[in-house]
Design an enzyme around this catalytic site. Structure first.
Site, PDB file in Angstrom:
ATOM      1  N   HIS A 268       0.854  -1.196   0.000  1.00  0.00           N
ATOM      2  CA  HIS A 268       0.000   0.000   0.000  1.00  0.00           C
ATOM      3  C   HIS A 268       0.890   1.247   0.000  1.00  0.00           C
ATOM      4  O   HIS A 268       1.965   1.244   0.596  1.00  0.00           O
ATOM      5  CB  HIS A 268      -0.917  -0.009   1.230  1.00  0.00           C
ATOM      6  CG  HIS A 268      -1.952   1.065   1.168  1.00  0.00           C
ATOM      7  ND1 HIS A 268      -1.689   2.361   1.534  1.00  0.00           N
ATOM      8  CD2 HIS A 268      -3.243   1.049   0.738  1.00  0.00           C
ATOM      9  CE1 HIS A 268      -2.784   3.091   1.345  1.00  0.00           C
ATOM     10  NE2 HIS A 268      -3.738   2.311   0.857  1.00  0.00           N
TER      11      HIS A 268
ATOM     12  N   GLU B  18       0.797   3.903   1.600  1.00  0.00           N
ATOM     13  CA  GLU B  18       1.193   4.432   2.916  1.00  0.00           C
ATOM     14  C   GLU B  18       2.375   3.656   3.472  1.00  0.00           C
ATOM     15  O   GLU B  18       3.224   4.208   4.172  1.00  0.00           O
ATOM     16  CB  GLU B  18      -0.028   4.391   3.857  1.00  0.00           C
ATOM     17  CG  GLU B  18      -0.993   5.517   3.522  1.00  0.00           C
ATOM     18  CD  GLU B  18      -2.456   5.197   3.749  1.00  0.00           C
ATOM     19  OE1 GLU B  18      -2.764   4.265   4.507  1.00  0.00           O
ATOM     20  OE2 GLU B  18      -3.297   5.895   3.147  1.00  0.00           O
TER      21      GLU B  18
ATOM     22  N   GLY C 112      -7.098   9.355  -0.268  1.00  0.00           N
ATOM     23  CA  GLY C 112      -7.480  10.143   0.908  1.00  0.00           C
ATOM     24  C   GLY C 112      -7.498  11.643   0.661  1.00  0.00           C
ATOM     25  O   GLY C 112      -7.550  12.427   1.611  1.00  0.00           O
TER      26      GLY C 112
HETATM   27  C1  PEP Z   1      -6.625   3.425   0.109  1.00  0.00           C
HETATM   28  O1  PEP Z   1      -6.006   3.807   1.088  1.00  0.00           O
HETATM   29  O2  PEP Z   1      -6.396   2.296  -0.353  1.00  0.00           O
HETATM   30  C2  PEP Z   1      -7.604   4.325  -0.465  1.00  0.00           C
HETATM   31  C3  PEP Z   1      -7.963   4.125  -1.690  1.00  0.00           C
HETATM   32  O3  PEP Z   1      -8.050   5.339   0.333  1.00  0.00           O
HETATM   33  P1  PEP Z   1      -9.228   6.386  -0.018  1.00  0.00           P
HETATM   34  O4  PEP Z   1     -10.370   5.606  -0.605  1.00  0.00           O
HETATM   35  O5  PEP Z   1      -9.586   7.025   1.286  1.00  0.00           O
HETATM   36  O6  PEP Z   1      -8.664   7.365  -1.001  1.00  0.00           O
END
Ligand code: PEP
Length: 256
Positions: A100, A102, A178
């Site tokens: 991911h 993050e 996000g």
């Molecule tokens: C994610 O973190 O995988 C994601 C897509 O977050 P969001 O939908 O909040 O943009």
């Protein structure tokens, strides 16, 4: 030659480090109840590690699958604070999100490290959801395809065609995660098509046709249907909007 099965879209909720035990159970119950009437799409929820077990119990015999948000590449041993693929399997996980953005950007995970996890997940019988995605600066420099291609290449190195076909890819442009900024359906479809072509070039067209490629990045009920109607978008990885049953189920309803 055997016919290639249709790709069943996968809508997965990445709860990240949100909710408490009670809220996790309430949300899992609401999704499980609604999922009974849904057959055209696979649904998965990915709670924090500590709630996996109670969410599994809340799901009961539901068709909703359980996923984890990360794992260690190591099978066991002196790795304080880590969770193995075998443990995730033991607690009822089907999927595990790997790479991911993050984790790539906040925790410095590299493609090589993610690749070790992908192999460990598959060896334990888990299906990895491998995330790739470019930074805004990459996109502006015209490097999107090169960046996601290198991530695909590195994260999935050494997989057989059969193993690759079982992997779920998630294209998540980092600038859309996000932030409320969503890739347009055309922007997303262009990258999904490019990823499928890369898989076809590296393996073969049958393998590429089987790999599900989700889109992720500010997916909401209001933009889901258009994104999910693109021919190479096979579902969504949902962050923020997966924390409310109504929003998450509104996205699921966007699969036609
Ligand atoms: C994610 O973190 O995988 C994601 C897509 O977050 P969001 O939908 O909040 O943009």
């Amino acid at each position: 030659m055997e016919p290639i099965p249709m790709r069943k879209p996968l809508i997965a909720g990445n709860w990240k480090m949100n909710l408490d035990r009670h809220a996790a159970i309430v949300l899992a119950n609401a999704i499980a109840e609604a999922a009974e009437k849904i057959g055209n799409v696979e649904i998965a929820i990915c709670p924090p590690f500590v709630y996996l077990d109670v969410v599994r119990q809340a799901l009961g015999n539901s068709v909703v699958a359980l996923g984890a948000q990360n794992m260690s590449p190591e099978p066991s041993g002196a790795f304080t604070g880590e969770i193995s693929a075998g443990m995730l399997k033991d607690v009822g996980c089907k999927y595990v999100i790997l790479g991911h953005s993050e984790r790539r950007h906040l925790l410095g995970e590299t493609d090589a490290f993610i690749n070790t996890k992908v192999h460990a997940a598959i060896a334990a019988g888990l299906l990895p959801v491998v995330c790739v995605g470019e930074l805004l600066a990459d996109r502006e420099a015209g490097k999107t395809a090169a960046v996601v291609g290198a991530q695909l290449e590195g994260s999935c190195a050494g997989l057989s065609p059969e193993q690759m076909a079982e992997v779920v890819m998630a294209y998540e442009p980092v600038w859309a995660i996000g932030t409320g900024k969503v890739a347009s359906p055309e922007q997303a479809e262009e990258v999904h098509l490019a990823l499928r072509k890369m898989i076809s070039d590296r393996y073969n067209s049958q393998t590429a046709e089987r790999v599900r490629i989700q889109y992720g990045g500010s997916v909401k009920p209001s933009n889901a249907a258009e994104l999910l109607s693109q021919p190479n978008i096979d579902g969504a990885l949902v962050g923020g909007a997966s924390l409310r049953a109504e929003d998450f189920l509104g996205i699921v309803a966007g699969v036609k």
